[in-house]
Design a protein around this motif. Structure first.
Motif, PDB file in Angstrom:
ATOM      1  N   GLY A 218       0.936  -0.981   0.058  1.00 12.60           N
ATOM      2  CA  GLY A 218       0.159  -0.052  -0.048  1.00 12.60           C
ATOM      3  C   GLY A 218       0.942   1.312  -0.096  1.00 12.60           C
ATOM      4  O   GLY A 218       2.060   1.172  -0.029  1.00 12.60           O
ATOM      5  N   PRO A 219       0.122   2.376   0.268  1.00 14.10           N
ATOM      6  CA  PRO A 219       0.965   3.601   0.053  1.00 14.10           C
ATOM      7  C   PRO A 219       2.040   3.605   1.446  1.00 14.10           C
ATOM      8  O   PRO A 219       1.765   3.330   2.478  1.00 14.10           O
ATOM      9  N   PRO A 220       3.023   4.362   1.209  1.00 17.73           N
ATOM     10  CA  PRO A 220       4.149   4.051   2.177  1.00 17.73           C
ATOM     11  C   PRO A 220       3.567   5.004   3.293  1.00 17.73           C
ATOM     12  O   PRO A 220       2.937   5.806   3.257  1.00 17.73           O
ATOM     13  N   VAL A 221       4.210   4.468   4.505  1.00 11.82           N
ATOM     14  CA  VAL A 221       3.862   5.088   5.876  1.00 11.82           C
ATOM     15  C   VAL A 221       5.144   6.158   6.276  1.00 11.82           C
ATOM     16  O   VAL A 221       5.993   5.400   6.490  1.00 11.82           O
ATOM     17  N   ASP A 222       4.866   7.234   6.525  1.00 11.04           N
ATOM     18  CA  ASP A 222       6.043   8.161   6.905  1.00 11.04           C
ATOM     19  C   ASP A 222       5.932   8.235   8.372  1.00 11.04           C
ATOM     20  O   ASP A 222       5.178   8.820   9.158  1.00 11.04           O
ATOM     21  N   GLU A 223       6.959   7.268   9.236  1.00 12.24           N
ATOM     22  CA  GLU A 223       6.916   7.428  10.451  1.00 12.24           C
ATOM     23  C   GLU A 223       7.457   8.425  11.252  1.00 12.24           C
ATOM     24  O   GLU A 223       7.482   8.625  12.525  1.00 12.24           O
ATOM     25  N   ALA A 224       7.958   9.572  10.509  1.00 19.78           N
ATOM     26  CA  ALA A 224       8.557  10.666  10.972  1.00 19.78           C
ATOM     27  C   ALA A 224       7.467  11.714  11.059  1.00 19.78           C
ATOM     28  O   ALA A 224       8.004  12.533  11.716  1.00 19.78           O
ATOM     29  N   THR A 225       6.354  11.636  10.482  1.00 20.09           N
ATOM     30  CA  THR A 225       5.636  12.650  10.793  1.00 20.09           C
ATOM     31  C   THR A 225       5.038  12.823  11.939  1.00 20.09           C
ATOM     32  O   THR A 225       4.765  11.574  12.631  1.00 20.09           O
ATOM     33  N   MET A 226       4.438  13.914  12.243  1.00 21.81           N
ATOM     34  CA  MET A 226       3.350  14.086  13.662  1.00 21.81           C
ATOM     35  C   MET A 226       2.253  14.590  13.158  1.00 21.81           C
ATOM     36  O   MET A 226       2.038  15.601  12.255  1.00 21.81           O
ATOM     37  N   LEU A 227       1.309  14.355  14.115  1.00 25.20           N
ATOM     38  CA  LEU A 227      -0.154  14.788  13.761  1.00 25.20           C
ATOM     39  C   LEU A 227      -0.213  16.313  14.057  1.00 25.20           C
ATOM     40  O   LEU A 227       0.320  16.734  15.018  1.00 25.20           O
ATOM     41  N   ALA A 228      -0.666  17.192  13.208  1.00 22.75           N
ATOM     42  CA  ALA A 228      -0.643  18.547  13.296  1.00 22.75           C
ATOM     43  C   ALA A 228      -1.683  18.793  14.343  1.00 22.75           C
ATOM     44  O   ALA A 228      -2.781  18.185  14.522  1.00 22.75           O
TER      45      ALA A 228
END
Length: 228
Positions: A218-228
């Protein structure tokens, strides 16, 4: 850039389960609403395809021949993954020790039997006790996600695929032998004089239980993102 649905689920799970405090009821319901809008295609599964491999570069739901787990993410706080089942197979009665679990049937039909403990005896090396039935019935996609908690909601359950199907799971915290959260398997013995109740007895993992692994497409998951 708009986030994918699986990225939104990851970001929300990270925000809720990585905090120091226990998740609130409102937070769990928020996660449930996010899980509810996900579809098979959002995690790289073509639920209708009979081809292997899919011409669309996805897992072929109808071509899965054994219980298959698609690993999407795991950390100390939570895990996200998908179980795919061919028709007719059963994942035996098992527990989720100390976990909160959110599940969404992406497609197909399942028979689910689930219990919660009424009284547990851990005086011996094995776990035995009285359990009350919480769920005993068939579920067809689309249906709303389920939530189980450490002591309620059907923490001990078995799943039988009536058709090819897939389930998206979010577990917090994930299974861990080292942290005292192994998966335990059970036999259930219904009590004729107490309808809806059974004695559960721990048993070894069934030798015929085989779970294959499949890549996440599936679409890649960016584990470095944070919920805004």
């Amino acid at each position: 850039m708009e986030r994918t649905k699986i990225q939104v689920l990851y970001d929300a799970s990270n925000a809720v389960f990585s905090q120091k405090e226990l998740p609130s009821f409102k937070q769990i319901q928020w996660l449930k609403s996010i899980l509810d809008v996900l579809e098979a295609v959002d995690v790289g599964i073509d639920e209708f395809s009979l081809h292997r491999p899919s011409i669309k570069g996805r897992i072929c739901g109808q071509a899965v021949s054994e219980i298959t787990y698609i690993h999407i993410h795991e950390c100390d706080s939570f895990s996200i993954g998908v179980f795919c089942f061919p028709a007719g197979v059963t994942f035996p009665l098992h527990d989720h020790p100390g976990m909160t679990v959110l599940s969404k049937i992406l497609y197909g039909s399942l028979y689910i039997k689930a219990y919660d403990w009424v009284k547990v005896d851990k005086s011996s090396c094995r776990i035995n006790g009285l359990a009350g039935a919480v769920v005993d019935g068939m579920f067809n996609a689309p249906c709303e996600p389920s939530i189980l908690f450490p002591r309620s909601g059907g923490n001990i359950h078995s799943l039988t695929a009536l058709t090819p199907c897939a389930i998206l799971d979010v577990l917090s915290p994930p299974y861990s032998e080292e942290m005292g959260r192994p998966s335990t398997y059970f036999s259930d013995f219904p009590i004729p004089s107490l309808p809806g109740y059974a004695i559960l007895e721990e048993k070894d993992m069934p030798q015929d239980l085989v779970v294959a692994g499949a890549p996440y497409l599936g679409p890649p998951v960016d584990e470095a993102t944070m919920l805004a």
